[in-house]
Design an enzyme around this catalytic site. Structure first.
Site, PDB file in Angstrom:
ATOM      1  N   CYS A  34       0.812  -1.225   0.000  1.00 52.80           N
ATOM      2  CA  CYS A  34       0.000   0.000   0.000  1.00 52.80           C
ATOM      3  C   CYS A  34       0.845   1.274   0.000  1.00 52.80           C
ATOM      4  O   CYS A  34       0.323   2.359  -0.262  1.00 52.80           O
ATOM      5  CB  CYS A  34      -0.954   0.004   1.187  1.00 52.80           C
ATOM      6  SG  CYS A  34      -1.969  -1.466   1.294  1.00 52.80           S
ATOM      7  N   HIS A  49      -3.212   6.948   3.311  1.00 57.54           N
ATOM      8  CA  HIS A  49      -3.632   5.686   2.687  1.00 57.54           C
ATOM      9  C   HIS A  49      -5.018   5.339   3.219  1.00 57.54           C
ATOM     10  O   HIS A  49      -5.286   5.441   4.412  1.00 57.54           O
ATOM     11  CB  HIS A  49      -2.623   4.585   3.017  1.00 57.54           C
ATOM     12  CG  HIS A  49      -3.113   3.220   2.660  1.00 57.54           C
ATOM     13  ND1 HIS A  49      -3.671   2.954   1.432  1.00 57.54           N
ATOM     14  CD2 HIS A  49      -3.159   2.056   3.353  1.00 57.54           C
ATOM     15  CE1 HIS A  49      -4.031   1.680   1.392  1.00 57.54           C
ATOM     16  NE2 HIS A  49      -3.733   1.109   2.549  1.00 57.54           N
ATOM     17  N   ASN A  63     -10.082  -0.476   0.449  1.00 58.45           N
ATOM     18  CA  ASN A  63      -8.626  -0.341   0.442  1.00 58.45           C
ATOM     19  C   ASN A  63      -8.107  -0.783  -0.923  1.00 58.45           C
ATOM     20  O   ASN A  63      -8.124  -1.971  -1.237  1.00 58.45           O
ATOM     21  CB  ASN A  63      -8.047  -1.211   1.565  1.00 58.45           C
ATOM     22  CG  ASN A  63      -6.525  -1.133   1.631  1.00 58.45           C
ATOM     23  OD1 ASN A  63      -5.868  -0.608   0.734  1.00 58.45           O
ATOM     24  ND2 ASN A  63      -5.957  -1.672   2.706  1.00 58.45           N
TER      25      ASN A  63
END
Ligand code: COA
Length: 329
Positions: free
Chosen positions: A116, A256, A286
């Site tokens: 990520c 994030h 996500n």
């Protein structure tokens, strides 16, 4: 290296056509519900790639939008860095497929995997290449088709992730605009907490691997949560230190988008009121490496970022990896 040296001059994003809401899981036979997912994560829906959609197609669409916004043509690109943990193929890279698809005839192209945090790492690599004089125009993409590597029988993970691509074009800084600080870290001793145990060359895919689902993402959710909060706090501190700025100097934070509770904890630590924090995890889930560049593109197009504003980006992901950037637009 004297900063700012590189700046973001154009952004774009792309998502698959199909939306999967929290309510849709019941029809898939997954024992979960909207209330649980919303309360624990803030996620309401995510995009899922279907037939004919791939990491290459999403990345290429995002790249074309970013190039258009930047006023740059594909042959002008010197380098393409594509951050992903879900490449179309393990060999060759998805970056070379994007390079061919968009017609970036002069570009060197390669994938990186920092999960990520991938887009943050990619921007720092781009800046480094520009500092060495090896590149003038760099395309940095963060993109995932995680729906293809999650275990659709594991409610602990399959509700969290989504697909999409975000792209950014970087060029030389002008008028003091650009990257003011950049920070990257990792801790591989915690690699097992969020991983895809098999499917690589260490443990290739076998019928046994498929039966146990170990070619899909596995996660120790609570441990990941704690580390995410700690590491994103550290990353935001380092970003501000590096830029010699205080949180009051930051106009917008783009963290994030893993989970609203992680985002809120990061904002609290950094001293950023939630009005100055960009949140779209409710609509995308996500999307790993794609999450920050998708959010950036949305924020720019919605007018949340205007010329002269200072934006802090904070990432965290499997590895663990974490990192941050402060950028003046
Ligand atoms: N729907 C309903 N119940 C679920 C569920 C789902 N989708 N997933 C798990 N549960 C259940 C568990 O089985 C457990 O039940 P049990 O107590 O009977 O065993 C219960 O919910 C609580 O699970 P727990 O893991 O303690 O929940 P939590 O509060 O820690 O929340 C996460 C789980 C995954 C949302 C949370 O740990 C998290 O956000 N972690 C970070 C994940 C992340 O962001 N990863 C990517 C980082 S880049």
């Amino acid at each position: 290296m004297k900063r700012p040296l590189a700046m973001i001059v154009g952004t774009g994003h792309a998502v698959p056509k199909r939306i999967l809401t929290n309510h849709d899981f019941a029809a898939l036979g997954i024992d979960t519900n909207d209330e649980w997912i919303t309360e624990r994560t803030g996620i309401k829906q995510r995009y899922i790639a279907g037939d004919g959609e791939s990491l290459t197609s999403l990345s290429s669409e995002a790249a074309r939008a970013a190039m258009k916004a930047a006023g740059v043509t594909a042959p002008e690109l010197d380098v393409i860095v594509l951050a992903t943990a879900s490449p179309d193929r393990l060999l060759p890279s998805t970056a070379v497929e994007v390079q061919a698809t968009i017609g970036a005839t002069r570009a060197a192209a390669f994938d990186i995997d920092a999960a990520c945090t991938g887009w943050v790492y990619g921007v720092k690599i781009a800046e480094g290449l520009m500092a060495m004089g090896d590149a003038e125009t760099v395309l940095v993409i963060g993109a995932e088709t995680l729906s293809r590597i999650v275990n659709w029988k594991d409610r602990n993970t399959c509700v969290l992730f989504g697909d999409g691509a975000g792209a950014t074009v970087l060029k030389r800084s002008t008028k003091g605009r650009g990257i003011l600080s950049a920070y990257m870290r990792s801790d591989g001793s915690l690699a097992d907490l969020l991983q895809r145990p098999a499917g690589g060359s260490l443990r290739p895919v076998t019928p046994e691997v498929i039966a146990e689902g170990s070619n899909c993402i596995t996660m120790a959710g609570r441990e990941v949560f704690k580390n995410a909060v700690r590491s994103m706090a550290e990353a935001s501190d380092r970003a501000l230190d590096g830029a010699k700025l205080a949180s009051s100097d930051i106009d917008l934070m783009i963290p994030h988008q893993a989970n609203i509770r992680i985002i809120e904890a990061t904002a609290k630590h950094a001293g950023m009121p939630m009005e100055k924090v960009y949140v779209n995890v409710d609509r995308y889930g996500n999307t790993s490496a794609a999450s920050i560049p998708i959010a950036l593109d949305e924020a720019l197009r919605a007018g949340r970022i205007k010329e002269g504003m200072t934006v802090m980006f904070v990432g965290f992901g499997a590895g663990f990896t974490w990192g941050s950037l402060v950028v003046r637009f």
